[in-house]
Design an enzyme around this catalytic site. Structure first.
Site, mmCIF file in Angstrom:
data_model
loop_
_atom_site.group_PDB
_atom_site.id
_atom_site.type_symbol
_atom_site.label_atom_id
_atom_site.label_comp_id
_atom_site.label_asym_id
_atom_site.label_seq_id
_atom_site.Cartn_x
_atom_site.Cartn_y
_atom_site.Cartn_z
ATOM 1 C CD GLU A 368 16.063 24.125 -48.609
ATOM 2 O OE1 GLU A 368 15.856 22.844 -49.090
ATOM 3 O OE2 GLU A 368 16.137 24.287 -47.459
ATOM 4 C CD GLU A 456 13.213 25.934 -45.138
ATOM 5 O OE1 GLU A 456 12.476 26.489 -45.929
ATOM 6 O OE2 GLU A 456 13.336 24.613 -45.055
HETATM 7 C C1 IDC Z 1 8.803 19.829 -46.141
HETATM 8 C C2 IDC Z 1 7.551 20.084 -45.263
HETATM 9 C C3 IDC Z 1 6.924 18.979 -45.409
HETATM 10 C C4 IDC Z 1 6.411 18.986 -46.734
HETATM 11 C C5 IDC Z 1 7.704 18.962 -47.786
HETATM 12 C C6 IDC Z 1 7.147 18.994 -49.268
HETATM 13 O O1 IDC Z 1 7.966 20.023 -43.897
HETATM 14 O O2 IDC Z 1 5.480 18.958 -44.679
HETATM 15 O O3 IDC Z 1 5.677 17.731 -47.170
HETATM 16 O O4 IDC Z 1 8.653 20.067 -47.491
HETATM 17 O O5 IDC Z 1 8.184 18.632 -50.253
HETATM 18 C C7 IDC Z 1 13.455 22.019 -46.555
HETATM 19 C C8 IDC Z 1 12.532 22.518 -47.506
HETATM 20 C C9 IDC Z 1 10.931 22.584 -46.955
HETATM 21 C C10 IDC Z 1 10.825 21.284 -46.301
HETATM 22 C C11 IDC Z 1 11.707 21.064 -44.995
HETATM 23 C C12 IDC Z 1 11.743 19.883 -44.467
HETATM 24 O O6 IDC Z 1 12.903 23.986 -47.725
HETATM 25 O O7 IDC Z 1 10.141 22.833 -47.872
HETATM 26 O O8 IDC Z 1 9.526 21.093 -45.721
HETATM 27 N N1 IDC Z 1 13.094 21.151 -45.591
HETATM 28 O O9 IDC Z 1 11.797 18.383 -45.376
HETATM 29 N N2 IDC Z 1 14.868 21.999 -46.745
HETATM 30 C C13 IDC Z 1 15.539 21.201 -45.897
HETATM 31 C C14 IDC Z 1 14.281 20.572 -45.055
#
Ligand code: IDC
Length: 531
Positions: A368, A456
């Site tokens: 992303e 995702e």
């Molecule tokens: C989130 C995980 C969370 C972690 C965080 C780290 O759910 O547990 O602490 O990242 O930065 C994304 C990302 C994905 C995110 C997820 C939710 O690709 O890594 O995971 N998210 O925030 N993009 C949109 C949402």
């Protein structure tokens, strides 16, 4: 090796250290590596320096293929390639009316040659004084801090990273003070950001080539197809317009789950877990998410060998089960994939060499991009990485992330990557946050022929937590299924957050029953099963 000359000064300095707390501020700056022939090696310093000045690069131009600009040296250059240096601010303080900043420097050699010498020129404010430097020699003159190698670290092998280098500088002007806690900035006025030039002399000797060959990654032999598995039935995938099609040319939909960060939840990367998804959920896809810049990430202090091992274990497990598998370079906190591009090049080269004969492996080269990273930044990065993968594997599906956390597929659709087959573009959604406006982007992009992969998503909000929005989730799945979009749900873990598909109270790492699943898990299982 640190030069401790200034220890007295530094302890005085630390006494009056102002309230700014040291936080890593990363500014990865482009650099140009001029590969010169052995004749070029004999060039005197002046010629080299002149070249450096004339090849003044900005972070903008850093990932473009450079061309020789110095007519004086053009003839002697056999090739020009590019590379990256990261200059990481690790501390800042005020002392005696001057502003001090400390930087760690890393030089990565992702070329195939050995660097036999290197020099860095970094633009700094004109009143800058160098107060300490280690593992290099440095001089500040006319607003340039020139750093040269020591005898013992002149050579950087192909694929190696030189990382013990660092320096402390001070300036009179407050603008010179490092802004701690702000990403991608050295100074408030950005002086250093576009001011770095690296010149490395290299010898592409036979010896070096031989060394390379002996270290070469051995391609793994894929296991035999187990009858009845998704891969045995559908084989190598490719694109037909915006659709994924199987080896018979029939439309095919990949449906599955993404791991959480491999550094944090490696226990779910096991064959029994993937088999549960295949047999009990009807999944044919697993995505292996390897963070690059979060705590424990591949480029931020994580254990690289262990992370790679987890990726490889995941690929093997999925392959044995006849499932498709995505290797995801999980750019997030690093904002732009250009920040760790040098690492990405080496990583994807290695992975695609290893899995060149695996027709079930998909490469997702930047999860992303965000924080102002533009499509042209991403495209430049993709155009650097794709040929590296293609040199080893000429047809695997490659997924390219899009700006704004992989939402701007409509922007990518206006200027897609050309010249390669089987390139897809990521759209990500979190149903309680992303609704019609992102769905409209998907429709726009599909209408203009852009192949989209929902690599995702979840059904809660964008934090990965909060309430589930079932209504929006249904709307998303209408769009997904009516357009044959492939997808991977975030995330396989029991972390106490809504997007985790396993209940926080459940510690099983495979063989979950419906009772072991979170509300998200239950809903997603139904979708994948097609109920
Ligand atoms: C989130 C995980 C969370 C972690 C965080 C780290 O759910 O547990 O602490 O990242 O930065 C994304 C990302 C994905 C995110 C997820 C939710 O690709 O890594 O995971 N998210 O925030 N993009 C949109 C949402």
């Amino acid at each position: 090796m640190k030069n401790n000359q200034n220890q007295t000064g530094n302890s005085k300095v630390s006494k009056i250290l102002i309230a700014i707390i040291a936080v890593l501020v990363i500014a990865v700056v482009g650099l140009v590596i001029a590969l010169v022939s052995s004749k070029g090696k004999e060039e005197n310093d002046n010629t080299t320096r002149e070249h450096a000045t004339k090849t003044d690069v900005t972070s903008e131009t850093a990932t473009k293929t450079a061309t020789a600009t110095d007519s004086g040296t053009t003839e002697q250059q056999t090739e020009i390639t590019m590379d990256f240096v990261s200059v990481v601010a690790v501390n800042a303080w005020e002392s005696d009316g001057r502003y001090f900043s400390q930087f760690d420097v890393k030089v990565t050699n992702s070329s195939n040659d050995v660097f036999t010498n290197w020099k860095l020129d970094i633009k700094v404010p004109t009143d800058t004084l160098l107060s300490d430097i280690w593992n290099g020699t440095g001089v500040v003159k006319d607003g340039i801090l020139s750093i040269e190698a020591q005898d013992y670290n002149k050579e950087i092998q192909s694929g190696a990273v030189l990382s013990d280098l660092g320096f402390i500088i001070s300036t009179k002007d407050k603008d010179g003070l490092l802004i701690v806690g702000q990403d991608n900035a050295f100074y408030s006025n950005g002086t250093l950001v576009d001011g770095l030039v690296v010149v490395a002399e290299t010898t592409p000797t036979e010896e070096a080539t031989q060394e390379q060959t002996t270290e070469e990654v051995v391609s793994n032999t894929p296991p035999k197809k187990e009858e009845g598995t998704p891969f045995a039935n559908h084989g190598k995938l490719s694109l037909d317009g915006t659709d994924i099609v199987d080896e018979n040319g029939e439309k095919y939909q990949l449906k599955g789950l993404s791991t959480h960060g491999l550094a944090w939840f490696p226990q779910y990367v096991n064959k029994e877990a993937f088999q549960t998804f295949r047999d009990d959920w009807g999944a044919n896809l697993i995505r292996l998410a390897m963070y690059t810049d979060e705590n424990g990430g591949y480029c931020s202090g994580g254990n690289r060998e262990q992370l790679k091992q987890t990726v490889c274990d995941g690929v093997e497990a999925a392959t044995e089960l006849g499932m498709y598998v995505i290797i995801d370079w999980h750019v997030l906190h690093d904002l732009s994939p250009k920040v760790y591009e040098a690492d990405a090049k080496i990583f994807f080269d290695e992975m695609s060499k290893k899995y060149k004969d695996y027709d079930n492996v998909i490469y997702e080269i930047c999860n992303e991009p965000n924080g102002g990273t533009t499509w042209s930044d991403v495209k430049e990065y993709a155009e650097d990485i794709i040929p590296i993968i293609r040199a080893n594997d000429n047809d695997a599906i490659i997924i390219v992330g899009t700006p704004t956390w992989s939402q701007d597929v409509d922007i990518a659709a206006q200027d897609p990557i050309t010249g390669y087959e089987n390139i897809m573009y990521a759209v990500h959604f979190y149903a309680a946050t992303h609704t019609d406006n992102i769905r409209n982007k998907v429709t726009t992009a599909l209408n203009s022929g852009l192949p989209i992969f929902v690599s995702e998503f979840s059904i809660c909000d964008a934090s990965g937590n909060g309430a589930i929005d079932y209504g929006q989730a249904e709307k998303w799945f209408d769009l997904i299924n009516s357009n044959n979009l492939s997808y991977a749900a975030w995330n396989i873990s029991n972390k106490n957050e809504t997007s985790s598909i396993i209940k926080a109270s459940c510690t099983k790492t495979s063989g979950w029953t419906v009772d072991d699943l979170s509300d998200t898990g239950v809903w997603i299982r139904k979708q994948i099963l097609g109920n």
